[in-house]
Scaffold this motif. Structure first.
Motif, PDB file in Angstrom:
ATOM      1  N   VAL A 125      43.558  18.795  58.596  1.00  0.00           N
ATOM      2  CA  VAL A 125      44.097  19.242  59.619  1.00  0.00           C
ATOM      3  C   VAL A 125      44.673  20.721  59.667  1.00  0.00           C
ATOM      4  CG1 VAL A 125      45.914  19.101  61.569  1.00  0.00           C
ATOM      5  CG2 VAL A 125      45.137  16.927  60.257  1.00  0.00           C
ATOM      6  N   VAL A 126      43.950  21.569  60.732  1.00  0.00           N
ATOM      7  CA  VAL A 126      43.894  22.951  60.604  1.00  0.00           C
ATOM      8  C   VAL A 126      44.717  23.482  61.778  1.00  0.00           C
ATOM      9  CG1 VAL A 126      42.670  25.146  60.340  1.00  0.00           C
ATOM     10  CG2 VAL A 126      41.742  23.319  59.124  1.00  0.00           C
ATOM     11  N   ALA A 127      45.990  23.834  61.785  1.00  0.00           N
ATOM     12  CA  ALA A 127      46.553  24.248  62.808  1.00  0.00           C
ATOM     13  C   ALA A 127      47.591  25.598  62.586  1.00  0.00           C
ATOM     14  CB  ALA A 127      47.369  22.999  63.617  1.00  0.00           C
ATOM     15  N   GLY A 128      47.588  26.343  63.637  1.00  0.00           N
ATOM     16  CA  GLY A 128      48.445  27.435  63.895  1.00  0.00           C
ATOM     17  C   GLY A 128      49.593  27.006  64.688  1.00  0.00           C
ATOM     18  N   MET A 129      50.290  28.002  65.381  1.00  0.00           N
ATOM     19  CA  MET A 129      51.358  27.884  66.221  1.00  0.00           C
ATOM     20  C   MET A 129      52.290  27.087  65.686  1.00  0.00           C
ATOM     21  SD  MET A 129      49.365  28.130  69.888  1.00  0.00           S
ATOM     22  CE  MET A 129      48.587  29.759  70.381  1.00  0.00           C
ATOM     23  N   GLU A 130      52.719  25.780  66.099  1.00  0.00           N
ATOM     24  CA  GLU A 130      53.737  24.966  65.868  1.00  0.00           C
ATOM     25  C   GLU A 130      53.171  24.053  64.458  1.00  0.00           C
ATOM     26  OE1 GLU A 130      51.558  23.681  68.065  1.00  0.00           O
ATOM     27  OE2 GLU A 130      52.873  22.854  69.283  1.00  0.00           O
ATOM     28  N   GLY A 131      51.996  23.901  64.605  1.00  0.00           N
ATOM     29  CA  GLY A 131      51.303  22.963  63.512  1.00  0.00           C
ATOM     30  C   GLY A 131      51.806  21.648  63.782  1.00  0.00           C
ATOM     31  N   ALA A 132      51.947  21.084  65.002  1.00  0.00           N
ATOM     32  CA  ALA A 132      52.182  19.891  65.331  1.00  0.00           C
ATOM     33  C   ALA A 132      51.055  18.784  65.062  1.00  0.00           C
ATOM     34  CB  ALA A 132      52.915  19.481  66.594  1.00  0.00           C
ATOM     35  N   LEU A 133      49.862  19.201  65.157  1.00  0.00           N
ATOM     36  CA  LEU A 133      48.846  18.288  64.930  1.00  0.00           C
ATOM     37  C   LEU A 133      48.920  17.419  63.530  1.00  0.00           C
ATOM     38  CD1 LEU A 133      45.962  17.309  66.087  1.00  0.00           C
ATOM     39  CD2 LEU A 133      45.151  19.359  65.070  1.00  0.00           C
ATOM     40  N   SER A 193      40.836  20.879  64.101  1.00  0.00           N
ATOM     41  CA  SER A 193      41.587  21.921  64.128  1.00  0.00           C
ATOM     42  C   SER A 193      42.133  21.906  65.668  1.00  0.00           C
ATOM     43  CB  SER A 193      40.493  23.490  64.296  1.00  0.00           C
ATOM     44  OG  SER A 193      40.134  23.613  65.622  1.00  0.00           O
ATOM     45  N   ALA A 194      43.374  22.584  65.764  1.00  0.00           N
ATOM     46  CA  ALA A 194      44.355  22.557  66.806  1.00  0.00           C
ATOM     47  C   ALA A 194      43.711  23.265  68.168  1.00  0.00           C
ATOM     48  CB  ALA A 194      45.734  23.127  66.618  1.00  0.00           C
ATOM     49  N   GLY A 195      43.128  24.737  67.694  1.00  0.00           N
ATOM     50  CA  GLY A 195      42.221  25.490  68.817  1.00  0.00           C
ATOM     51  C   GLY A 195      41.529  26.012  68.092  1.00  0.00           C
ATOM     52  N   THR A 196      40.525  26.570  69.037  1.00  0.00           N
ATOM     53  CA  THR A 196      39.245  27.533  68.688  1.00  0.00           C
ATOM     54  C   THR A 196      39.705  28.759  67.827  1.00  0.00           C
ATOM     55  OG1 THR A 196      38.285  26.702  70.808  1.00  0.00           O
ATOM     56  CG2 THR A 196      37.295  28.788  69.480  1.00  0.00           C
ATOM     57  N   SER A 197      40.645  29.329  68.057  1.00  0.00           N
ATOM     58  CA  SER A 197      41.322  30.456  67.130  1.00  0.00           C
ATOM     59  C   SER A 197      41.358  29.901  65.611  1.00  0.00           C
ATOM     60  CB  SER A 197      42.556  31.081  67.784  1.00  0.00           C
ATOM     61  OG  SER A 197      42.195  31.448  69.129  1.00  0.00           O
ATOM     62  N   TYR A 209      37.143  19.991  66.772  1.00  0.00           N
ATOM     63  CA  TYR A 209      38.093  21.223  67.103  1.00  0.00           C
ATOM     64  C   TYR A 209      38.671  21.047  68.253  1.00  0.00           C
ATOM     65  CZ  TYR A 209      35.744  23.165  62.849  1.00  0.00           C
ATOM     66  OH  TYR A 209      35.242  23.299  61.592  1.00  0.00           O
ATOM     67  N   ASP A 210      39.829  21.859  68.490  1.00  0.00           N
ATOM     68  CA  ASP A 210      40.362  22.344  69.615  1.00  0.00           C
ATOM     69  C   ASP A 210      40.962  21.114  70.327  1.00  0.00           C
ATOM     70  OD1 ASP A 210      41.151  23.788  71.733  1.00  0.00           O
ATOM     71  OD2 ASP A 210      39.464  23.605  72.917  1.00  0.00           O
ATOM     72  N   VAL A 211      41.739  20.330  69.513  1.00  0.00           N
ATOM     73  CA  VAL A 211      42.381  19.058  69.988  1.00  0.00           C
ATOM     74  C   VAL A 211      43.937  19.162  69.508  1.00  0.00           C
ATOM     75  CG1 VAL A 211      40.466  17.387  69.750  1.00  0.00           C
ATOM     76  CG2 VAL A 211      41.910  18.099  67.564  1.00  0.00           C
ATOM     77  N   GLY A 212      44.543  20.277  70.171  1.00  0.00           N
ATOM     78  CA  GLY A 212      45.937  20.840  69.770  1.00  0.00           C
ATOM     79  C   GLY A 212      46.779  19.574  70.674  1.00  0.00           C
ATOM     80  N   VAL A 213      47.959  19.365  70.248  1.00  0.00           N
ATOM     81  CA  VAL A 213      48.833  18.208  70.837  1.00  0.00           C
ATOM     82  C   VAL A 213      49.364  18.526  72.208  1.00  0.00           C
ATOM     83  CG1 VAL A 213      49.626  17.526  68.555  1.00  0.00           C
ATOM     84  CG2 VAL A 213      51.090  19.124  69.969  1.00  0.00           C
ATOM     85  N   ALA A 214      48.980  19.730  72.766  1.00  0.00           N
ATOM     86  CA  ALA A 214      49.607  19.998  74.271  1.00  0.00           C
ATOM     87  C   ALA A 214      48.603  19.131  75.162  1.00  0.00           C
ATOM     88  CB  ALA A 214      49.446  21.494  74.562  1.00  0.00           C
ATOM     89  N   GLY A 215      47.453  18.764  74.636  1.00  0.00           N
ATOM     90  CA  GLY A 215      46.576  17.963  75.293  1.00  0.00           C
ATOM     91  C   GLY A 215      46.253  16.672  74.754  1.00  0.00           C
ATOM     92  N   ILE A 216      47.331  15.641  74.471  1.00  0.00           N
ATOM     93  CA  ILE A 216      47.376  14.652  73.590  1.00  0.00           C
ATOM     94  C   ILE A 216      45.998  13.713  73.718  1.00  0.00           C
ATOM     95  CG2 ILE A 216      48.564  13.148  74.679  1.00  0.00           C
ATOM     96  CD1 ILE A 216      49.053  13.600  71.119  1.00  0.00           C
ATOM     97  N   HIS A 217      45.568  13.568  75.040  1.00  0.00           N
ATOM     98  CA  HIS A 217      44.413  12.585  75.322  1.00  0.00           C
ATOM     99  C   HIS A 217      43.191  13.254  74.802  1.00  0.00           C
ATOM    100  CE1 HIS A 217      43.938  15.996  78.268  1.00  0.00           C
ATOM    101  NE2 HIS A 217      42.815  15.888  78.805  1.00  0.00           N
TER     102      HIS A 217
END
Lengths: 250, 250, 250, 250, 250, 250, 250, 250
Positions: free
Chosen positions: C178-186, C126-130, C153-161
């Protein structure tokens, strides 16, 4: 501000009632040239550091030629965006120094070139080769406005190592423009790497559910990375202009 | 990070010219803390100048409290956005210095305050009083990140003289954030007055055909003024963060 | 079901080579139980490897309880999605073994548990905890269907490391969700790293221009990475079910 | 890629236990060729089992020809999608073995052909004859990637017996690709018949309220059948690629 | 038309107090000419002060020519909108006095010209030169309907001084038509300056996220200035017609 | 308008260089009262004939009360739209003459009432009883601005005789406001009957595909009748205000 | 109603061949009752075979009670749709025979019941149990209008055998109403089986990308089966009414 | 097709009471012809009263010609919709009796013509002359299916008297098809006049905010008149087909 008012004010000035500075101060904030179909904003160069840029699309060829000629009479550098080859041919006759960037659809007049600050380059990234027309519109816009530009093209996130290999170039940039169609994810990844502003430009490149750039646009607006702001779909010029403004800040 | 560089670095390391720690220091530019439901990005403060900001919406109250507590253990200043009163109550127990900005729905921990540069203020304009929650989210975000903020609220374009009366404040700002719902026209008018960057924030305020901010969003994206970029609807935080990044540029 | 086959079968039947029951067994591959307001598809367990799953939303509480009771009479394992606490309370009375996963809003009856194949795990990112409620709906669905699940969980692309640090876990997964909201780039970034199928689930988490998941949905559909397919917004169940189907393939 | 692993590897390297080449081999899992306008991802064949596929639309003819030539120098099989006849002519000069599938708009270079596994065929279904260009893009993609493909075209749900007559072929397929425009209902019906994954491809075929594929796209995303995932409108390639990935799983 | 009135009229008629013609005159307030493919509303000139205007788009050339000929037989002034050059050529043969306004795509027959009231002019403002085709459609429509028209073009809000310099012309107008594409902000600014009605016309001019005029349309509908109403995208005719109706009010 | 300029101008005035009228003429165009969270435009009554109207939605209760109190100190008549009962209670304490129109959600202060011109009435039509809140917002707005209003409610086009029976009232109206949800067809039918301006107000009343007023909005924008312009969804106030402006024209 | 007919009728009347009442009877085909907030169309029962049906949503409770009382004074059978329990309570006091269908939110007065024609039944199919409120609204509407109704619920296409098992009931129906949310595919499958009209009703049931019924709506509009027409989202009443009209045809 | 029936039939068959052919005749109610790219549904003529109709758009010319030839071998009457002139030329060679309706883009083979029932005519109304291509597609479809058709064109609601003058023709129609672009209001007005079914066809004719028929589509779906159902944008064929089905009901 009709001409009668101006006449009156000028007469007061001749009579010493108001000073030269007062008249100038008043008049200067309102300077433009009124031709039949356009009001050319010559004052913009003073107010915003670059003369009015001509959005050529939707104008007739003679309108484009006339407006660019009028601007070129007063400004050394002039820019026309979204221009066709036919428009360029007409401008070329009126302003022989004009040249045309076909991929970016720009008409450029660049008679004065200041040395850009090589340390503060603007970086233009594109996700794919198909995004190049928009990326070039951004890059050339920034260049004609006096900035150093670095290009890093075809670094879409599906091959993240191509992007990470450019990390140094990315992190050293003073401002970055990220041009991407399809899902536009590049903006978020770059946004997470740097501490400088990112200007994201969605493009209309992609399969059907891109909906002419809507997918990339929404994606970029929803970027989970802070420091990202978005301009209109395919609006390379807008990104190049804003990057130039930011890159000028000291 | 091309392979030649890495090869060089590795050979230097084998030869003892650089230490293991130096290699690791380079390689592990990737550090975060893994708690059950979140990966807290402590490295972000180094990478981007401010620690990870917590988007509270959609998280449970204990999740918010735990994440903010973890961040507050390492960073003097912490920010939570889109937070409810109930979330704040839980955070307050874990981090007593936390306070809550109700209108902006922000949880703020600010234990270290650097003196802002008064000459380079960030201007936050709002079109109407109803846009204040978003405007305040932007303003407080910029303040906690160490910037001087000026507020000019309720200057929508339907009474253009109210706006023009603020021209001096507007023109002197280093970066401007324009917050507007309804038709969002304020961004274009301000964009035409200044030669500094404008960050436009559409809000969801308005009658039916505003469609929860879509009207203002499209309006701002289509701004005829150069120098305007847009963030997400009601995203005051994003605007405040980006303005802070730009305002730090020298 | 071409006519030659049927003719042959019927002739065999007239000749007594196969029994009436065999013919019927073939023809009635269509079996269901008709209660007043629902037609329960008991045959689905045979046809698709798991009994019908109850989509609880929009049904009345007694309807949910009755349908789950009927299914539980024939199948050891039963699943109800989008269930409220009140629905669970009613089911619990009818089927005492039922338990409730509050975050994922699932009612689960799991009386038979086969040992999952630990080598072929399904990965839920998941990209975020939410995004956790949707991610958990996917993960629990896959678990009750007999699969090993890993959560990142919580591995959104804004912190790619944070994401790249999990590369090994990602690359070893047999199927990834792959579960992601916002821009779903994950989805795109993960899709570029692996050679296994990615099921992308957009969530409705985000600021205004997410438009209840539309941004992430379009983003994922436009993924520049091959190997990515998309299910409905917030449809963790659908992703978990499809991942289970794929993970069963040998 | 956690730091302990890297530390260990580096220490082994300093101790001579592993060679510089081994370290580099690990680190440079990131290899690509940089030509002026593209970064060709030669490593993708290793990472994902097939070389980078060229999305030709939006690229200039010389760009397409150059990129395909570069890929063909390293890989026996190369694929270009959304290609025009003119692009093919230019590629043909650079890579004489290339051929063109006009209906599917694919440029194909296939110099190595492995024997497909006839038992695990990929099924491509289309609702109508008008959907054939997309269906063929999917089918040919899967074939060039080494898979057995069965085609069942023109089995839209308005004549359900045409579809049910193919039930055996459908149920035996290892993976199915369902290509449909208009209301896209075929995906749900097929999804209910089988226990294998279904990849649904909406097409832009239909009357006005299809809105260039939006109707079929939403329909497929909302499929009441589990086991269905969706790719972009008209994206036959994406479906063929994902089906190939799944069909390779053992 | 309540029944008492009709009863009274009919009884008066039976008693001979009013003639059959008077009754018919009342009842047949409904008159039109029926040709094969159209019902020409000759009564409209009486009912609404100007004959039916022909929307040419989507009609065949002979249909346009026949309808305009029929109208020209009864009305001195006739108008055809959205007309092509080919349509005009056919009309010209049937109605030699017809002329063509190419930019506005209007076919005009104007054999009777009343002197307009110079004090009550209709003002047509356009944001950019590219909006001129729509602006001219509005202006010419108002002129042929007998009104004085002032044109102020290219006064978009990004150079607000160009607009404010026209303040006197704007404030003296009896009705204003504001034609703008992109973000359509001009309507709000003008709407805040005057106490007369504003008719806003969104145009389809702009970059991608204008979405063929949607951005300007929504912007104008959400105008924070009172006194603004909106007509269809690019509908210069509708604005010119409504302005004419309002300008006739005494 | 920076303060230095004003100082200079005033000194010129003291010296007799410019007249009192000149100073006043200049200064008066810029008058507003700045309270903490709002800039109250007291000059609007002079500029546009009615003081600023307060859009209450999205403001806090104290903000509404303060703004309305400030306006009521200078203007006899004040209007607040989209106001809740709670807002009214607070206003009532500050301005005892205030009253509340619950259906229309208006707060009204009306201490001066001029005799309306009975011959030039504004007609408010509604398609259904459910549209009454919006219709009343329009009607009461026009009344407080000094106009005679006639109401004709529940005359939707599905029973066209109900509408035609009101033909006389409709045709005699000086301006008409048409309020309709669902398909909004009433605007077109009324628009075809009269030669006066029609202001159409779409409402959000209807079944699902009304999409909160979008159906009626698009319908009205596409009206085949000339003389129709549209305001925002549910914006009864805007229609009432514009009708008042038009009805004042002589 | 052409003028010749009217002339003839009037002359016959003057000549005494037809009575004043006959003329009035013809002319006043326009009858309704005007109460303060509504114009009750009593004539509709004559014109369209059933009295006006009250759309309760958006009306106040007293309005609903008054309108239904007025209708019940003249018609034995009355129907109110989208009614709340509170509305029913008020109606019940005014019209004691009224009863309430909670699931379908209908208020029903049915004092006269004609024997339905059992051979020509209307079939109501629903895809899922969650669609029952809409399906029941359709079914009860048809019943109160005097028709035999058969219900076949929960036959969504993901278990096509459940549907095919009802083939006989489906094929014998005189008119079918198909109620479905999610992807709405049921309409197409049923449409392909029968030679009678299908009325499709999309419902707002489903996951996110259903977008409150948009997915099912578009799906049904794009049905590849001929003989399918669509009513508004969740509009069970409209479907029941239209089915009744068709089922009355002989 | 419940199992008891099948069991009975099979037992009768084993007992010799019914023949193998009878069983097969029942079971193979599923017959179609499989050519390479299409499955021609010859059984449709039996099942639905008219052979499969060919949707030509998106098919190649040889595909269209082959499919129509195959159909014409078995059915006297055949219809192809959305056909180009080029398609017709190819069909004409294969089926010499074919003719082409250019405006409606139909290919028609009509070798058997039954006498239509003149008393039960289908009425096709169009709002404007520009809607004629769609209206003719509906009308010709109904005619070739054996129905009497009346055409009433150009009766848009902006001149309501033109419509009311046709009241008798409208009220006597057995089924009505209403074809309208722009705001599509005609459907509601006609729907309120009659007690017979109305099939509404939105067209893509109109100014910008028609959005290719979306405005008319939504308008018609939201019709306040009962008895109206809607088909796809510009889908004249679908309306003609459904009207034919309804008009056949006895």
């Amino acid at each position: 501000m009709n001409t009668d008012n101006i006449r009156g004010m000028l007469e007061s000035f001749r009579e010493g009632a108001i000073s030269l500075e007062q008249v100038l101060g008043f008049l200067k904030s309102f300077a433009y040239e009124d031709i039949e179909f356009a009001k050319i904003d010559h004052h913009r160069a003073v107010r915003q550091g670059f003369p009015e840029v001509v959005f050529c699309q939707g104008k007739t060829i003679p309108q484009v030629a006339t407006i660019m000629k009028k601007l070129a009479e007063r400004s050394p550098n002039v820019l026309g965006t979204r221009a066709s080859k036919e428009m360029f041919a007409a401008v070329k006759e009126a302003v022989p120094e004009a040249w045309y960037h076909e991929l970016a659809r720009l008409i450029v007049v660049e008679r004065s070139k200041k040395e850009p600050d090589a340390d503060r380059y603007i970086l233009v990234l594109s996700a794919g080769t198909s995004d190049m027309p928009v990326a070039e519109e951004a890059a050339v816009t920034a260049e004609i406005m006096g900035h150093q530009v670095q290009r890093v093209y075809d670094v879409g996130v599906a091959g993240i190592h191509r992007l990470l290999a450019q990390r140094e170039t990315i992190c050293k940039a003073n401002v970055s423009i990220v041009v991407a169609g399809m899902e536009g994810a590049l903006a978020s990844v770059v946004g997470g790497l740097v501490d400088k502003p990112i200007i994201a430009v969605p493009t209309s490149i992609g399969y059907g559910a891109n909906f002419q750039g809507l997918a990339a646009l929404l994606s970029m607006l929803n970027s989970c990375a802070a420091g990202v702001a978005v301009v209109n779909i395919d609006n390379g010029f807008g990104a190049g202009r804003l990057a130039s403004i930011i890159n000028t800040m000291r």
